[in-house]
Design a protein around this motif. Structure first.
Motif, PDB file in Angstrom:
ATOM      1  N   THR A  74      -3.798   0.725   8.851  1.00 57.97           N
ATOM      2  CA  THR A  74      -4.570  -0.116   9.257  1.00 57.97           C
ATOM      3  C   THR A  74      -6.214   0.145   9.587  1.00 57.97           C
ATOM      4  O   THR A  74      -7.071  -0.536   9.144  1.00 57.97           O
ATOM      5  CB  THR A  74      -3.869  -0.789  10.811  1.00 57.97           C
ATOM      6  OG1 THR A  74      -2.919  -1.307  10.328  1.00 57.97           O
ATOM      7  CG2 THR A  74      -4.777  -1.922  11.346  1.00 57.97           C
ATOM      8  N   VAL A  75      -6.233   1.295  10.404  1.00 52.67           N
ATOM      9  CA  VAL A  75      -7.570   1.614  10.598  1.00 52.67           C
ATOM     10  C   VAL A  75      -8.423   2.013   9.153  1.00 52.67           C
ATOM     11  O   VAL A  75      -9.549   1.731   9.085  1.00 52.67           O
ATOM     12  CB  VAL A  75      -7.704   3.049  11.444  1.00 52.67           C
ATOM     13  CG1 VAL A  75      -9.057   3.667  11.565  1.00 52.67           C
ATOM     14  CG2 VAL A  75      -7.035   2.565  12.788  1.00 52.67           C
ATOM     15  N   LEU A  76      -7.635   2.696   8.307  1.00 51.05           N
ATOM     16  CA  LEU A  76      -8.302   3.028   6.939  1.00 51.05           C
ATOM     17  C   LEU A  76      -8.583   1.612   6.157  1.00 51.05           C
ATOM     18  O   LEU A  76      -9.980   1.434   5.817  1.00 51.05           O
ATOM     19  CB  LEU A  76      -7.465   3.649   6.113  1.00 51.05           C
ATOM     20  CG  LEU A  76      -7.949   3.979   4.672  1.00 51.05           C
ATOM     21  CD1 LEU A  76      -9.182   4.662   4.578  1.00 51.05           C
ATOM     22  CD2 LEU A  76      -6.829   4.661   3.908  1.00 51.05           C
ATOM     23  N   SER A  77      -7.819   0.565   6.325  1.00 55.03           N
ATOM     24  CA  SER A  77      -8.200  -0.855   5.923  1.00 55.03           C
ATOM     25  C   SER A  77      -9.281  -1.360   6.679  1.00 55.03           C
ATOM     26  O   SER A  77     -10.214  -1.632   5.790  1.00 55.03           O
ATOM     27  CB  SER A  77      -7.054  -1.419   5.818  1.00 55.03           C
ATOM     28  OG  SER A  77      -5.711  -1.016   5.291  1.00 55.03           O
ATOM     29  N   GLU A  78      -9.265  -1.371   7.643  1.00 56.22           N
ATOM     30  CA  GLU A  78     -10.403  -2.127   8.263  1.00 56.22           C
ATOM     31  C   GLU A  78     -11.569  -1.145   8.152  1.00 56.22           C
ATOM     32  O   GLU A  78     -12.823  -1.664   8.131  1.00 56.22           O
ATOM     33  CB  GLU A  78     -10.109  -2.009   9.965  1.00 56.22           C
ATOM     34  CG  GLU A  78      -8.985  -2.922  10.137  1.00 56.22           C
ATOM     35  CD  GLU A  78      -8.607  -2.742  11.768  1.00 56.22           C
ATOM     36  OE1 GLU A  78      -7.711  -3.872  12.280  1.00 56.22           O
ATOM     37  OE2 GLU A  78      -8.852  -1.678  12.461  1.00 56.22           O
ATOM     38  N   GLY A  79     -11.810   0.086   8.190  1.00 52.92           N
ATOM     39  CA  GLY A  79     -12.909   0.866   7.741  1.00 52.92           C
ATOM     40  C   GLY A  79     -13.399   0.504   6.402  1.00 52.92           C
ATOM     41  O   GLY A  79     -14.488   0.358   6.573  1.00 52.92           O
TER      42      GLY A  79
ATOM     43  N   ILE B 213       0.614  -1.303  -0.161  1.00 56.66           N
ATOM     44  CA  ILE B 213       0.005   0.097  -0.383  1.00 56.66           C
ATOM     45  C   ILE B 213       0.907   1.137  -0.196  1.00 56.66           C
ATOM     46  O   ILE B 213       0.671   2.137  -0.738  1.00 56.66           O
ATOM     47  CB  ILE B 213      -1.080  -0.088   1.298  1.00 56.66           C
ATOM     48  CG1 ILE B 213      -1.976  -1.184   1.265  1.00 56.66           C
ATOM     49  CG2 ILE B 213      -1.692   1.623   1.371  1.00 56.66           C
ATOM     50  CD1 ILE B 213      -2.919  -1.262  -0.298  1.00 56.66           C
ATOM     51  N   ARG B 214       1.860   1.340   0.749  1.00 55.31           N
ATOM     52  CA  ARG B 214       2.886   2.670   0.736  1.00 55.31           C
ATOM     53  C   ARG B 214       3.674   2.529  -0.450  1.00 55.31           C
ATOM     54  O   ARG B 214       3.879   3.552  -0.787  1.00 55.31           O
ATOM     55  CB  ARG B 214       3.760   2.115   1.890  1.00 55.31           C
ATOM     56  CG  ARG B 214       3.142   2.779   3.282  1.00 55.31           C
ATOM     57  CD  ARG B 214       4.351   2.830   4.265  1.00 55.31           C
ATOM     58  NE  ARG B 214       4.913   1.668   4.610  1.00 55.31           N
ATOM     59  CZ  ARG B 214       4.577   0.409   5.419  1.00 55.31           C
ATOM     60  NH1 ARG B 214       3.691   0.880   6.208  1.00 55.31           N
ATOM     61  NH2 ARG B 214       5.350  -0.558   5.636  1.00 55.31           N
ATOM     62  N   GLU B 215       3.620   1.611  -1.164  1.00 57.12           N
ATOM     63  CA  GLU B 215       4.591   1.887  -2.482  1.00 57.12           C
ATOM     64  C   GLU B 215       3.437   2.308  -3.591  1.00 57.12           C
ATOM     65  O   GLU B 215       4.123   2.899  -4.576  1.00 57.12           O
ATOM     66  CB  GLU B 215       5.163   0.492  -2.843  1.00 57.12           C
ATOM     67  CG  GLU B 215       5.907  -0.268  -1.990  1.00 57.12           C
ATOM     68  CD  GLU B 215       6.386  -1.671  -2.604  1.00 57.12           C
ATOM     69  OE1 GLU B 215       5.833  -2.194  -3.711  1.00 57.12           O
ATOM     70  OE2 GLU B 215       7.251  -2.317  -1.899  1.00 57.12           O
ATOM     71  N   ALA B 216       2.312   2.195  -3.398  1.00 56.38           N
ATOM     72  CA  ALA B 216       1.261   2.987  -4.402  1.00 56.38           C
ATOM     73  C   ALA B 216       1.445   4.369  -4.209  1.00 56.38           C
ATOM     74  O   ALA B 216       1.599   4.935  -3.109  1.00 56.38           O
ATOM     75  CB  ALA B 216       0.168   2.199  -4.328  1.00 56.38           C
TER      76      ALA B 216
ATOM     77  N   ASP C  74       1.355   6.257   8.080  1.00 57.43           N
ATOM     78  CA  ASP C  74       1.682   5.634   9.290  1.00 57.43           C
ATOM     79  C   ASP C  74       0.969   4.292   9.252  1.00 57.43           C
ATOM     80  O   ASP C  74      -0.310   4.026   8.657  1.00 57.43           O
ATOM     81  CB  ASP C  74       0.729   6.344  10.429  1.00 57.43           C
ATOM     82  CG  ASP C  74       1.434   7.667  10.607  1.00 57.43           C
ATOM     83  OD1 ASP C  74       2.575   7.837  10.239  1.00 57.43           O
ATOM     84  OD2 ASP C  74       0.773   8.633  11.109  1.00 57.43           O
ATOM     85  N   ASP C  75       1.658   3.010   9.681  1.00 58.27           N
ATOM     86  CA  ASP C  75       1.051   1.832   9.735  1.00 58.27           C
ATOM     87  C   ASP C  75      -0.511   1.761  10.682  1.00 58.27           C
ATOM     88  O   ASP C  75      -1.302   1.281  10.147  1.00 58.27           O
ATOM     89  CB  ASP C  75       1.762   0.684  10.315  1.00 58.27           C
ATOM     90  CG  ASP C  75       2.838   0.071   9.078  1.00 58.27           C
ATOM     91  OD1 ASP C  75       2.654   0.788   8.165  1.00 58.27           O
ATOM     92  OD2 ASP C  75       3.629  -0.878   9.693  1.00 58.27           O
TER      93      ASP C  75
END
Length: 353
Positions: free
Chosen positions: A221-226, A156-159, A216-217
């Motif tokens: 993570t919160v965005l992914s879970e959301g 995700i961070r590489e995008a 930030d990881d």
């Protein structure tokens, strides 16, 4: 006393974290998604090709299908190419367009689908909807939700960061969408699913209130879970209502009226959500959402995504036509052109003061 329960459609496995892709082959086998490794893997021409080079040796029984574009025709061609080859599952490895195409193709051939997201641009990574371009513009098609979902935060961070920003806009727009759903429930009697609404609202609030940033990881993570919770909320309700209201009507209006100039989905729905909240008179909530969008680098004014005030007013006026039968704050107020123009001027003062 009878105990009444219901089954909630959701992926059987969700893996979110740095390095999550390292165990992809084992995950698919251990979770009994594909014990033989006989898979069809749809990939994009960019990050997908690089990941194929990384995983081809670990997945010797897989066939790889490069996919270009997010169209209905592309999805049908992918389904036709996979037909009759006795795959155990289909993997969509890429961004939103690849995952939408793969979901539709998997549904067409009756196979379970695994989503491996390489960006977080919108909530389609786990939703029961495929949004695909067609001859009439863009359509939304009901499909089964993914049976498994993998999000590797390193990938995700590489995008490009614009994809994370787009996902933020899509997630926080839930707050406007749920408010529209509740408005329709009170004004038209439309049924509302409390669990779906709670999940969508919680997803939006968790992203809105998190102090972290796009790199930030913890925040990713919160965005992914959301985004995952939002997809499950749509599965529970049986439609896109928990995540789509006036915010998405305005976005679809931009797409239809200005197809060659439309911005990213999340940018448009974030702006639409902030404006819709302003229309409800919730000025403090509007100001907070605009502040958060700005902090993450998203636009809050029309000119920031390349549209004039008059073009924005036209999009808002046209927006209800994009979802006939859906009741939102736009249908409720039914503002004439001059009133929309005045409302936007007031909104601009609210978010810039």
């Amino acid at each position: 006393m009878p105990v009444l329960t219901r089954l909630i459609p959701s992926p059987v496995v969700v893996v979110i974290g740095a390095g999550a892709l390292d165990g992809l082959a084992g995950l698919l086998a251990d979770q009994r998604v594909s014990s033989s490794g006989k898979l069809a893997i749809a990939i994009s021409g960019g990050s997908g090709l690089r990941l194929r080079d990384r995983f081809a040796a670990e997945l010797p029984g897989a066939d790889w299908y490069p996919v270009e574009g997010g169209t209905l025709d592309t999805a049908v061609r992918l389904a036709d190419a996979m037909r009759g080859k006795r795959y155990e599952a289909v993997v969509g490895l890429g961004g939103g367009k690849i995952i939408d195409v793969t979901k539709y193709a998997a549904a067409r051939v009756g196979l379970p689908m695994v989503a491996v997201a390489t960006n977080l641009s919108h909530d389609g990574i786990c939703s029961p909807v495929s949004t695909l371009d067609n001859d009439n513009g863009r359509g939304s098609y009901g499909v089964p939700s993914p049976i498994a979902l993998v999000i590797d935060l390193d990938v995700i961070r590489e995008a490009p960061i614009r994809y994370v920003r787009s996902g933020i806009g899509d997630a926080v727009s839930n707050l406007s969408a749920v408010a529209d759903w509740e408005l329709s429930h009170h004004k038209t009697g439309e049924p509302i699913d409390g669990l779906a609404a709670a999940m969508a609202r919680t997803a939006g609030e968790s992203v809105l209130r998190h102090p972290g940033g796009c790199g930030d990881d913890d925040f990713l993570t919160v965005l992914s879970e959301g985004l995952v919770l939002t997809g499950i909320a749509m599965s529970i309700s049986g439609d896109s209502r928990p995540a789509s209201g006036a915010c998405h009507e305005i976005c679809h209006a931009f797409d239809l009226l200005y197809p060659r100039r439309a911005a990213a989905h999340g940018e448009q729905v974030g702006l639409g959500a902030a404006f819709a909240i302003h229309l409800r008179g919730a000025y403090d909530a509007c100001a907070l959402m605009a502040e958060v969008l700005r902090r993450h680098g998203l636009p809050v004014l029309a000119h920031e995504i390349g549209f004039s005030e008059e073009e924005f007013v036209r999009a808002v006026q046209f927006a209800p036509q994009t979802r006939p039968g859906r009741y939102t704050i736009l249908e409720h107020l039914a503002l004439p052109t001059d009133a929309i123009r005045d409302a936007y001027a007031d909104y601009a003062k609210t978010v810039t003061s």
